[in-house]
Design a protein around this motif. Sequence first.
Motif, short mmCIF file in Angstrom:
data_model
loop_
_atom_site.label_atom_id
_atom_site.label_comp_id
_atom_site.label_asym_id
_atom_site.label_seq_id
_atom_site.Cartn_x
_atom_site.Cartn_y
_atom_site.Cartn_z
N PHE A 121 -24.17 61.45 62.96
CA PHE A 121 -23.08 61.47 61.61
C PHE A 121 -22.35 60.31 62.28
CE2 PHE A 121 -22.92 65.69 62.43
CZ PHE A 121 -21.43 65.37 63.18
N SER A 122 -21.21 59.30 61.98
CA SER A 122 -20.07 58.89 62.51
C SER A 122 -18.77 59.08 61.80
CB SER A 122 -20.18 57.09 62.71
OG SER A 122 -19.87 57.34 61.19
N ARG A 123 -18.15 59.77 62.62
CA ARG A 123 -16.84 60.46 61.63
C ARG A 123 -15.33 59.42 61.88
NH1 ARG A 123 -17.98 63.50 66.11
NH2 ARG A 123 -18.63 66.09 64.74
N PRO A 124 -14.71 58.86 60.86
CA PRO A 124 -13.43 58.24 60.16
C PRO A 124 -12.65 58.07 62.03
CG PRO A 124 -13.51 59.81 58.67
CD PRO A 124 -14.48 60.07 60.04
N ASP A 125 -13.00 58.95 63.47
CA ASP A 125 -12.48 58.73 64.02
C ASP A 125 -12.87 57.81 65.30
OD1 ASP A 125 -13.21 60.86 65.05
OD2 ASP A 125 -12.52 61.99 66.09
N GLY A 126 -14.19 57.72 64.48
CA GLY A 126 -14.55 57.16 66.17
C GLY A 126 -15.39 57.93 66.71
N THR A 127 -15.65 58.74 66.32
CA THR A 127 -16.41 59.90 67.37
C THR A 127 -17.80 60.07 66.40
OG1 THR A 127 -15.67 62.49 66.32
CG2 THR A 127 -15.00 60.85 68.14
N TYR A 128 -19.08 60.62 66.61
CA TYR A 128 -20.37 60.46 66.48
C TYR A 128 -20.59 62.28 66.37
CZ TYR A 128 -20.67 55.39 65.63
OH TYR A 128 -20.34 54.23 65.70
N GLY A 129 -21.56 62.13 65.60
CA GLY A 129 -22.17 63.87 65.93
C GLY A 129 -23.55 64.08 65.59
N PHE A 130 -23.95 64.94 65.67
CA PHE A 130 -25.35 65.65 64.76
C PHE A 130 -25.47 66.67 64.30
CE2 PHE A 130 -26.35 66.89 69.37
CZ PHE A 130 -26.92 67.80 68.77
N GLU A 131 -26.14 67.16 63.25
CA GLU A 131 -26.58 68.90 62.98
C GLU A 131 -28.12 68.64 63.07
OE1 GLU A 131 -27.00 72.03 63.11
OE2 GLU A 131 -24.38 71.74 62.72
N GLU A 132 -28.85 69.78 63.43
CA GLU A 132 -30.41 70.33 63.14
C GLU A 132 -30.04 70.92 61.47
OE1 GLU A 132 -34.19 72.07 64.87
OE2 GLU A 132 -32.33 72.65 65.69
N ALA A 180 -19.76 70.83 65.75
CA ALA A 180 -18.16 70.64 66.01
C ALA A 180 -18.58 69.56 67.19
CB ALA A 180 -18.69 71.89 66.08
N VAL A 181 -19.39 69.32 68.25
CA VAL A 181 -19.20 68.54 68.83
C VAL A 181 -18.67 67.32 69.03
CG1 VAL A 181 -19.92 68.43 71.37
CG2 VAL A 181 -20.02 70.18 70.55
N ALA A 182 -18.42 66.49 69.76
CA ALA A 182 -17.69 65.54 69.23
C ALA A 182 -17.99 64.48 70.10
CB ALA A 182 -16.58 64.82 68.91
N TYR A 183 -19.29 63.24 70.53
CA TYR A 183 -19.61 62.14 71.41
C TYR A 183 -18.59 60.85 70.60
CZ TYR A 183 -22.88 66.18 71.83
OH TYR A 183 -23.66 67.05 72.08
N THR A 184 -18.44 60.23 72.31
CA THR A 184 -18.18 58.33 71.72
C THR A 184 -18.90 58.04 71.69
OG1 THR A 184 -18.23 57.97 74.62
CG2 THR A 184 -16.34 59.27 74.09
N SER A 185 -20.02 57.66 71.95
CA SER A 185 -21.29 57.08 70.71
C SER A 185 -22.78 57.00 70.39
CB SER A 185 -22.00 56.16 71.82
OG SER A 185 -22.40 56.72 72.71
N ARG A 186 -22.94 56.84 69.08
CA ARG A 186 -24.21 57.19 68.55
C ARG A 186 -25.65 57.26 69.88
NH1 ARG A 186 -29.01 55.70 67.76
NH2 ARG A 186 -30.53 55.66 66.18
N LEU A 189 -27.19 61.60 70.38
CA LEU A 189 -28.77 61.50 70.09
C LEU A 189 -29.45 61.90 71.70
CD1 LEU A 189 -31.44 60.72 68.58
CD2 LEU A 189 -31.24 57.96 69.40
N ALA A 190 -29.01 61.70 72.73
CA ALA A 190 -29.14 62.34 73.10
C ALA A 190 -28.90 63.49 74.03
CB ALA A 190 -28.89 61.36 74.96
N ALA A 191 -27.69 63.67 73.02
CA ALA A 191 -27.37 65.11 73.16
C ALA A 191 -28.48 65.82 72.35
CB ALA A 191 -26.16 65.49 72.67
N ALA A 192 -29.01 65.40 70.98
CA ALA A 192 -29.87 66.09 70.06
C ALA A 192 -31.15 66.08 70.85
CB ALA A 192 -30.05 65.69 68.68
N ARG A 193 -31.46 65.22 71.23
CA ARG A 193 -33.15 65.21 72.29
C ARG A 193 -32.88 65.96 73.33
NH1 ARG A 193 -33.92 58.55 72.38
NH2 ARG A 193 -35.14 58.76 70.37
N LYS A 194 -31.50 66.93 73.92
CA LYS A 194 -32.09 67.48 74.70
C LYS A 194 -31.82 68.84 73.84
CE LYS A 194 -28.51 69.56 78.45
NZ LYS A 194 -27.95 68.61 79.11
#
Length: 84
Positions: A27-38, A57-63, A67-72
């Motif tokens: 997902f993307s947030r209004p502040d331009g960050t991205y995240g994921f949930e399982e 709760a963790v924010a990433y600077t790109s989709r 995705l890389a964090a989710a795969r990890k």
Amino acid sequence: MSKRIDKSWLVVESIENDEHNRCVDLFSRPDGTYGFEEFRRDPEDEGVWTPISYYSAVAYTSREMALAAARKNVAWLYERRQRT
């Protein structure tokens, strides 16, 4: 939508496992960050997606970084990537 994904966040991709009982939402947030949930989906829950982790709760600077964090972090998603 999950209780753990804020209504202001936009789901940009939802990836399900082969059994269709687990998924990861990016997902993307209004502040331009991205995240994921399982999530999981069980018959006794009448097919409702239930969050099973606390990754959102963790924010990433790109989709791509989300995705890389989710795969990890999500074992079935990592294994799925290895097969393709």
